[in-house]
Enzyme design. Structure first.
Site, PDB file in Angstrom:
ATOM      1  CE  LYS A   7     -43.996  55.046 -24.736  1.00  0.00           C
ATOM      2  NZ  LYS A   7     -43.641  55.859 -23.601  1.00  0.00           N
ATOM      3  NE  ARG A  65     -34.994  53.527 -21.154  1.00  0.00           N
ATOM      4  CZ  ARG A  65     -35.616  54.157 -22.130  1.00  0.00           C
ATOM      5  NH1 ARG A  65     -36.107  53.464 -23.144  1.00  0.00           N
ATOM      6  NH2 ARG A  65     -35.780  55.449 -22.093  1.00  0.00           N
TER       7      ARG A  65
END
Ligand code: IVH
Length: 676
Positions: free
Chosen positions: A119, A140
């Site tokens: 990640k 985002r």
């Protein structure tokens, strides 16, 4: 009533979160570390769980991240960009899998295959490709609406502008992480707290040319909207991404079973310090797209994926070197220079090793792989060495027997109180003869509790030392301002400010002056005791002339250790020179005599709550001037508890239990007035 209180508490936490989000997302400068941030978020979610009437449009249960900033056009994501649930240990992972099994009605019969992907701790972006051409790129944002950062994204080499592969879908959003490599982050100096903030800062530049200055990378890992994607597994999709010209993470793996996920997690955690990108955990996704589809999403996270996070207060890294720092009192402190590692949002590159004994006890060596802990404001330290990774050529660390700065002998003093040798090794030079000690002494001289010159911090001391502008504390009052004006980063105005702040601090209370001298064992409290007793600098100096140091023993709180230290101070010629010059340059205000037989003689006081029209410091001085003393807890030894506005109930209860007299502010002031 209770409902109102809960709502108030809930709203307060939401407001706090909004503020923290602003600092994180808009200013790229987190106000608290990840752990503290997560704690507030969890508190909110827990309150909502417990009390269904709590609702707020800014709740983390409804929002991912933060609304886009005004610099860019807002655009809706064709498919929302979701967030991930977190797991921290095996138990969390077992629960994650159990829930999936239940949902699929599979009682353990199915062995689930996962795509395990590092990640990367960066900024996610969604890239729309139409007929093989990169058309729009969005950040985002809040997960539903992102910012159109297409122009900035176009400056990133890892993002293909055109893809001609036959099997590349006609219309697809490719999603992945924008980040900055660790080596590139290092080159930026101290501008950002961590690589993630650097990437975010670069990406949000209004001018794409500014973005181009900080080398950003892109790694692809998923998709949003798609038309014509003929793939059935995440691992296949990752392979295809590579064929289409995207970078994918070389550490991506397909893994079955939680045990193997944990094995992989540990391997990657050990490698973490050597990677050229920052990761804060691993993402596990169910590999089969059909299963993913069946599982679907909850609120704002998929049921089929989870983030296995690394601990927010420790991390594994490698010791690259062990340096010895020398403090103001000559203490030699070993510091491990470690391969920088991001622990809870802070890049750590130094860890204290405390002292020689700690190195021996844990057998810490250069080249060792170590577990580092960083919790709260405490300096990061080494918890343990992982011997598995020790090189067989590694050698024990030899602690220097001479001061690395001035070459003087070092010793461990005998402590008469503990009847043991000190753990700390010290340089035996006489203070100003050692360069490193001198610098630390000057830092102490300018510090907040001492002279407190505005805008004259540690960095300036180091800089002025390097430029030979200062060697002894008194040089601060004789600075050559015309030289400073021409230095990098200085100008007429900043020099004028510096001059003003130095001049305005030329008058100093006697106690602060004693403290500023940095005599070992004479901290703020002892300096205060001495000043109250000796009243003036003249008396302090005559102590040495008359050799009456031992008179100080009459001061309650001053003992042999302090007296020997003061004797030592006066036996050094440089110290005498410093003192002599300083008293010519500054105006040292006499202390107010304290009445030893004052009204409050032998009486102890404690304050709780806010007093009206008088500060705590002033109240304290008033008590002390009248021979009383302040204590910090309620005990039988306490004579009076003075209560102001909003006192601490616990203190009042304890005082009542112990039959301590409780006074209101007025009652206490009346006691004083009786004698005035
Ligand atoms: S998948 C629904 N894969 O982690 C799936 N995310 O909290 C969500 N991230 O915003 C994304 N590496 O910034 C996915 N291999 C990876 C990832 C990854 C990093 C980030 C991404 C996302 C956050 C989820």
């Amino acid at each position: 009533m209770r409902k109102k209180k809960i709502e108030e508490e809930y709203n307060k936490k939401i407001q706090k979160l909004i503020e923290l989000n602003k600092f994180y997302y808009e200013y790229n400068s987190p106000k608290v570390d990840d752990r503290e941030y997560d704690a507030i978020k969890n508190d909110i979610l827990q309150l909502e769980n417990e009390y269904s009437y709590l609702k707020n449009k800014n709740s983390p249960s409804l929002n991912v991240g933060f609304k886009p900033s005004r610099n860019f056009k807002k655009v809706s994501h064709r498919v929302p960009m979701l967030s991930l649930a977190n797991a921290f240990d095996q138990n969390d992972l077992n629960n994650f899998e159990k829930k999936i099994m239940n949902y699929l009605h599979q009682k353990d019969r199915l062995e689930i295959e996962y795509s395990a992907e590092p990640k990367i701790d960066g900024i996610s972006a969604s890239l729309s490709y139409k007929n093989g051409n990169f058309v729009t790129g969005l950040s985002r944002g809040d997960g539903k609406e992102g910012e159109d950062i297409s122009e900035n994204l176009k400056t990133i080499n890892d993002i293909p502008q055109k893809i001609s592969s036959k099997d590349f879908p006609d219309d697809i959003d490719i999603r992945g992480e924008i980040f900055i490599q660790t080596n590139d982050f290092k080159k930026l100096g101290n501008k950002f707290a961590n690589p993630r903030n650097a990437a975010s800062g670069s990406l949000r530049q209004k001018n794409p040319l500014e973005t181009k200055k900080i080398p950003l990378k892109f790694i692809a890992y998923t998709f949003g909207y798609e038309k014509g994607l003929k793939i059935s597994k995440q691992s296949e999709f990752l392979k295809k991404l590579k064929e289409w010209g995207f970078k994918t993470n070389p550490l991506n793996k397909t893994i079955k079973g939680i045990k193997n996920l944990i094995k992989n997690y540990k391997e990657i955690e050990n490698k973490r310090g050597n990677l050229n990108f920052d990761i804060d955990g691993l993402v596990y996704k169910i590999n089969d797209f059909k299963l993913q589809k069946r599982l679907g999403n909850v609120a704002n996270a998929p049921r089929w994926a989870v983030a296995h996070k690394f601990s927010a207060n420790n991390g594994i890294s490698k010791i690259e070197n062990i340096e010895i720092q020398i403090g103001r009192t000559g203490a030699l402190t070993p510091v491990a220079k470690i391969k920088p590692i991001n622990i809870g949002g802070v890049v750590v590159s130094n860890a204290t090793l405390h002292n020689e004994e700690e190195i021996i006890r844990k057998d810490i060596r250069v080249g060792d792989t170590v577990l580092i802990e960083r919790a709260g404001d405490v300096i990061p330290h080494v918890i343990s060495v992982d011997l598995k990774f020790r090189d067989n050529k590694s050698k024990k660390f030899v602690f220097p027997q001479n001061c690395p700065s001035c070459g003087s002998k070092t010793i461990k003093e005998y402590n008469f109180i503990t009847k043991k040798e000190d753990a700390v090794r010290r340089c035996t030079s006489e203070g100003f003869e050692c360069e490193k000690i001198s610098i630390e002494k000057i830092k102490h001289f300018v510090s907040k509790e001492a002279f407190n010159f505005d805008g004259f911090g540690k960095k300036i001391v180091e800089n002025f030392w390097k430029l030979k502008l200062i060697r002894l504390p008194q040089d601060i009052f004789k600075l050559n301002y015309s030289v400073i004006e021409n230095l990098d980063g200085w100008g007429k105005q900043s020099v004028a400010n510096l001059k003003y702040s130095i001049n305005s601090k030329k008058t100093i209370p006697f106690e602060k002056f004693i403290y500023a001298l940095g005599i070992r064992h004479i901290g703020l409290e002892n300096a205060k005791l001495i000043s109250k007793n000796l009243i003036s600098i003249k008396n302090f100096i005559s102590l040495s002339k008359t050799k009456k140091f031992n008179d100080l023993i009459n001061i309650d709180g001053i003992g042999d250790t302090q007296i020997n230290s003061i004797k030592n101070f006066f036996s050094n010629n440089t110290n005498l020179k410093v003192l002599k010059e300083l008293i010519e340059l500054v105006n040292i205000k006499d202390a107010n005599p304290s009445k030893s037989n004052g009204l409050f003689s032998n009486k102890t006081f404690m304050l709780t709550g806010k007093l009206e029209g008088i500060s705590r410091a002033e109240a304290k001085s008033l008590i002390e001037e009248n021979s009383g003393s302040i204590v910090s807890n309620v005990s039988k030894k306490l004579d009076y508890l003075i209560i102001g506005e909003k006192p601490t109930k616990r203190k009042i209860d304890a005082a009542k239990d112990l039959k301590v007299k409780i006074l209101s502010q007025n009652e206490w002031l009346n006691m004083l007035n009786e004698t005035r």
